[in-house]
Design a protein around this motif. Structure first.
Motif, mmCIF file in Angstrom:
data_model
loop_
_atom_site.group_PDB
_atom_site.id
_atom_site.type_symbol
_atom_site.label_atom_id
_atom_site.label_comp_id
_atom_site.label_asym_id
_atom_site.label_seq_id
_atom_site.Cartn_x
_atom_site.Cartn_y
_atom_site.Cartn_z
ATOM 1 N N ASN A 1 2.498 -25.991 -17.970
ATOM 2 C CA ASN A 1 1.968 -25.045 -17.224
ATOM 3 C C ASN A 1 -0.084 -25.491 -16.218
ATOM 4 O OD1 ASN A 1 3.098 -22.474 -17.264
ATOM 5 N ND2 ASN A 1 2.435 -21.664 -19.383
ATOM 6 N N ALA A 2 0.035 -26.334 -16.919
ATOM 7 C CA ALA A 2 -1.289 -26.911 -16.387
ATOM 8 C C ALA A 2 -0.673 -28.143 -14.972
ATOM 9 C CB ALA A 2 -2.138 -28.217 -16.804
ATOM 10 N N TRP A 3 0.489 -28.268 -15.097
ATOM 11 C CA TRP A 3 0.931 -28.656 -13.830
ATOM 12 C C TRP A 3 1.496 -27.628 -12.812
ATOM 13 C CZ3 TRP A 3 -0.194 -33.415 -11.939
ATOM 14 C CH2 TRP A 3 -0.252 -34.868 -12.648
ATOM 15 N N ILE A 4 2.156 -27.392 -13.382
ATOM 16 C CA ILE A 4 2.559 -25.470 -12.022
ATOM 17 C C ILE A 4 1.656 -24.735 -11.881
ATOM 18 C CG2 ILE A 4 2.984 -23.102 -12.549
ATOM 19 C CD1 ILE A 4 5.413 -24.575 -14.537
ATOM 20 N N ALA A 5 0.188 -25.029 -12.203
ATOM 21 C CA ALA A 5 -1.269 -24.322 -12.325
ATOM 22 C C ALA A 5 -1.866 -25.468 -10.912
ATOM 23 C CB ALA A 5 -2.009 -24.362 -12.816
ATOM 24 N N GLN A 6 -1.914 -26.787 -10.928
ATOM 25 C CA GLN A 6 -2.869 -27.601 -10.719
ATOM 26 C C GLN A 6 -1.758 -28.054 -9.054
ATOM 27 O OE1 GLN A 6 -4.790 -29.052 -9.994
ATOM 28 N NE2 GLN A 6 -4.813 -30.411 -8.439
ATOM 29 N N LYS A 7 -0.257 -27.643 -8.945
ATOM 30 C CA LYS A 7 0.454 -28.060 -8.072
ATOM 31 C C LYS A 7 0.956 -26.462 -7.404
ATOM 32 C CE LYS A 7 0.145 -32.337 -8.126
ATOM 33 N NZ LYS A 7 -0.004 -33.234 -7.375
ATOM 34 N N ALA A 8 -0.170 -24.863 -7.909
ATOM 35 C CA ALA A 8 0.374 -23.813 -6.977
ATOM 36 C C ALA A 8 1.752 -23.663 -7.010
ATOM 37 C CB ALA A 8 -0.236 -23.489 -5.734
ATOM 38 N N THR A 9 3.069 -24.116 -7.909
ATOM 39 C CA THR A 9 4.389 -24.414 -7.299
ATOM 40 C C THR A 9 4.797 -22.599 -8.410
ATOM 41 O OG1 THR A 9 4.807 -26.289 -8.709
ATOM 42 C CG2 THR A 9 4.993 -26.460 -6.436
ATOM 43 N N PRO A 10 5.492 -21.984 -7.807
ATOM 44 C CA PRO A 10 6.464 -21.363 -9.126
ATOM 45 C C PRO A 10 7.620 -21.556 -9.197
ATOM 46 C CG PRO A 10 5.375 -19.989 -6.648
ATOM 47 C CD PRO A 10 4.807 -21.078 -6.413
ATOM 48 N N PHE A 11 7.741 -20.563 -9.823
ATOM 49 C CA PHE A 11 9.414 -21.029 -10.544
ATOM 50 C C PHE A 11 10.286 -20.846 -9.856
ATOM 51 C CE2 PHE A 11 8.242 -20.256 -15.569
ATOM 52 C CZ PHE A 11 7.327 -21.472 -15.180
ATOM 53 N N PRO A 12 10.401 -20.107 -8.397
ATOM 54 C CA PRO A 12 11.397 -19.795 -8.381
ATOM 55 C C PRO A 12 11.487 -20.981 -6.777
ATOM 56 C CG PRO A 12 11.308 -17.840 -8.004
ATOM 57 C CD PRO A 12 9.793 -19.117 -8.980
ATOM 58 N N ARG A 13 9.775 -21.802 -6.362
ATOM 59 C CA ARG A 13 9.915 -22.485 -4.992
ATOM 60 C C ARG A 13 9.947 -23.687 -6.045
ATOM 61 N NH1 ARG A 13 4.509 -22.797 -3.081
ATOM 62 N NH2 ARG A 13 5.224 -20.470 -2.063
ATOM 63 N N LEU A 14 10.117 -24.036 -7.194
ATOM 64 C CA LEU A 14 10.250 -24.744 -7.887
ATOM 65 C C LEU A 14 11.272 -25.713 -8.295
ATOM 66 C CD1 LEU A 14 8.701 -27.992 -9.243
ATOM 67 C CD2 LEU A 14 8.626 -26.628 -11.634
#
Length: 99
Positions: free
Chosen positions: A35-48
Protein backbone atom coordinates in the motif's frame (compact mmCIF):
# COMPACT_ATOMS: atom_id res chain seq x y z
CA UNK A 1 3.55 7.86 -24.21
CA UNK A 2 2.87 10.44 -26.89
CA UNK A 3 5.44 12.99 -27.91
CA UNK A 4 6.03 15.37 -30.76
CA UNK A 5 8.46 14.67 -33.59
CA UNK A 6 12.01 15.50 -32.60
CA UNK A 7 11.17 15.83 -28.91
CA UNK A 8 13.38 13.89 -26.52
CA UNK A 9 11.69 11.33 -24.28
CA UNK A 10 11.36 12.17 -20.60
CA UNK A 11 14.06 10.50 -18.54
CA UNK A 12 12.80 8.18 -15.80
CA UNK A 13 15.29 7.70 -12.99
CA UNK A 14 15.12 4.75 -10.60
CA UNK A 15 13.56 5.56 -7.26
CA UNK A 16 16.08 4.58 -4.56
CA UNK A 17 15.05 3.03 -1.24
CA UNK A 18 16.48 4.51 1.95
CA UNK A 19 15.48 4.99 5.57
CA UNK A 20 14.20 8.51 4.82
CA UNK A 21 12.28 7.55 1.66
CA UNK A 22 8.57 8.54 1.79
CA UNK A 23 7.60 4.85 1.54
CA UNK A 24 9.81 4.03 4.55
CA UNK A 25 8.12 6.77 6.56
CA UNK A 26 4.70 5.49 5.53
CA UNK A 27 5.64 1.93 6.54
CA UNK A 28 6.93 3.20 9.88
CA UNK A 29 3.56 4.87 10.41
CA UNK A 30 1.80 1.51 9.99
CA UNK A 31 1.03 1.16 6.28
CA UNK A 32 1.91 -2.19 4.71
CA UNK A 33 4.73 -2.18 2.14
CA UNK A 34 2.49 -2.74 -0.90
CA UNK A 35 0.00 0.00 0.00
CA UNK A 36 2.87 2.38 0.72
CA UNK A 37 4.30 1.89 -2.80
CA UNK A 38 0.85 2.16 -4.40
CA UNK A 39 0.23 5.44 -2.59
CA UNK A 40 3.70 6.83 -3.38
CA UNK A 41 3.46 5.99 -7.07
CA UNK A 42 -0.26 6.90 -7.31
CA UNK A 43 -1.22 3.73 -9.17
CA UNK A 44 -4.72 2.35 -8.65
CA UNK A 45 -5.17 -1.40 -9.07
CA UNK A 46 -6.67 -1.27 -12.60
CA UNK A 47 -3.77 0.84 -13.94
CA UNK A 48 -1.20 -1.28 -12.10
CA UNK A 49 -2.77 -4.45 -13.51
CA UNK A 50 -2.54 -3.00 -17.01
CA UNK A 51 1.11 -1.93 -16.62
CA UNK A 52 2.28 -5.18 -15.02
CA UNK A 53 0.07 -7.85 -16.51
CA UNK A 54 -0.79 -9.03 -12.99
CA UNK A 55 -4.57 -9.54 -12.58
CA UNK A 56 -6.35 -7.20 -10.17
CA UNK A 57 -7.45 -10.12 -8.00
CA UNK A 58 -3.81 -11.16 -7.59
CA UNK A 59 -2.79 -7.60 -6.71
CA UNK A 60 -5.48 -7.62 -4.02
CA UNK A 61 -4.07 -10.88 -2.63
CA UNK A 62 -0.58 -9.36 -2.48
CA UNK A 63 -2.09 -6.33 -0.76
CA UNK A 64 -3.59 -8.64 1.87
CA UNK A 65 -0.14 -10.09 2.68
CA UNK A 66 0.17 -13.07 0.31
CA UNK A 67 3.62 -14.17 -0.84
CA UNK A 68 4.87 -12.66 -4.08
CA UNK A 69 6.66 -14.31 -6.99
CA UNK A 70 9.96 -12.96 -8.29
CA UNK A 71 8.34 -12.39 -11.71
CA UNK A 72 5.60 -10.30 -10.09
CA UNK A 73 8.24 -8.23 -8.29
CA UNK A 74 10.05 -7.65 -11.56
CA UNK A 75 6.83 -6.44 -13.21
CA UNK A 76 6.10 -4.11 -10.28
CA UNK A 77 9.64 -2.76 -10.33
CA UNK A 78 9.31 -1.85 -14.01
CA UNK A 79 5.93 -0.17 -13.45
CA UNK A 80 7.20 1.85 -10.48
CA UNK A 81 10.77 2.52 -11.71
CA UNK A 82 12.38 0.98 -8.66
CA UNK A 83 14.81 -1.94 -8.39
CA UNK A 84 13.63 -5.39 -7.30
CA UNK A 85 16.13 -5.31 -4.42
CA UNK A 86 14.70 -2.02 -3.17
CA UNK A 87 11.18 -3.49 -3.24
CA UNK A 88 12.41 -6.50 -1.26
CA UNK A 89 14.15 -4.18 1.22
CA UNK A 90 10.83 -2.44 1.87
CA UNK A 91 9.06 -5.70 2.73
CA UNK A 92 8.72 -6.82 6.35
CA UNK A 93 10.67 -9.99 5.50
CA UNK A 94 12.40 -11.30 2.38
CA UNK A 95 10.69 -14.67 3.00
CA UNK A 96 7.61 -13.24 1.27
CA UNK A 97 9.38 -13.68 -2.09
CA UNK A 98 9.02 -17.09 -3.73
CA UNK A 99 10.95 -18.23 -6.78
Amino acid sequence: MTRRKGERPVLRYLDRWSADHPVARSIAAGTNWFNAWIAQKATPFPRLAQRTGIPTARLMAIDQGDVIARSELEALSRAWSVSVNDLIASMPTADMVVE
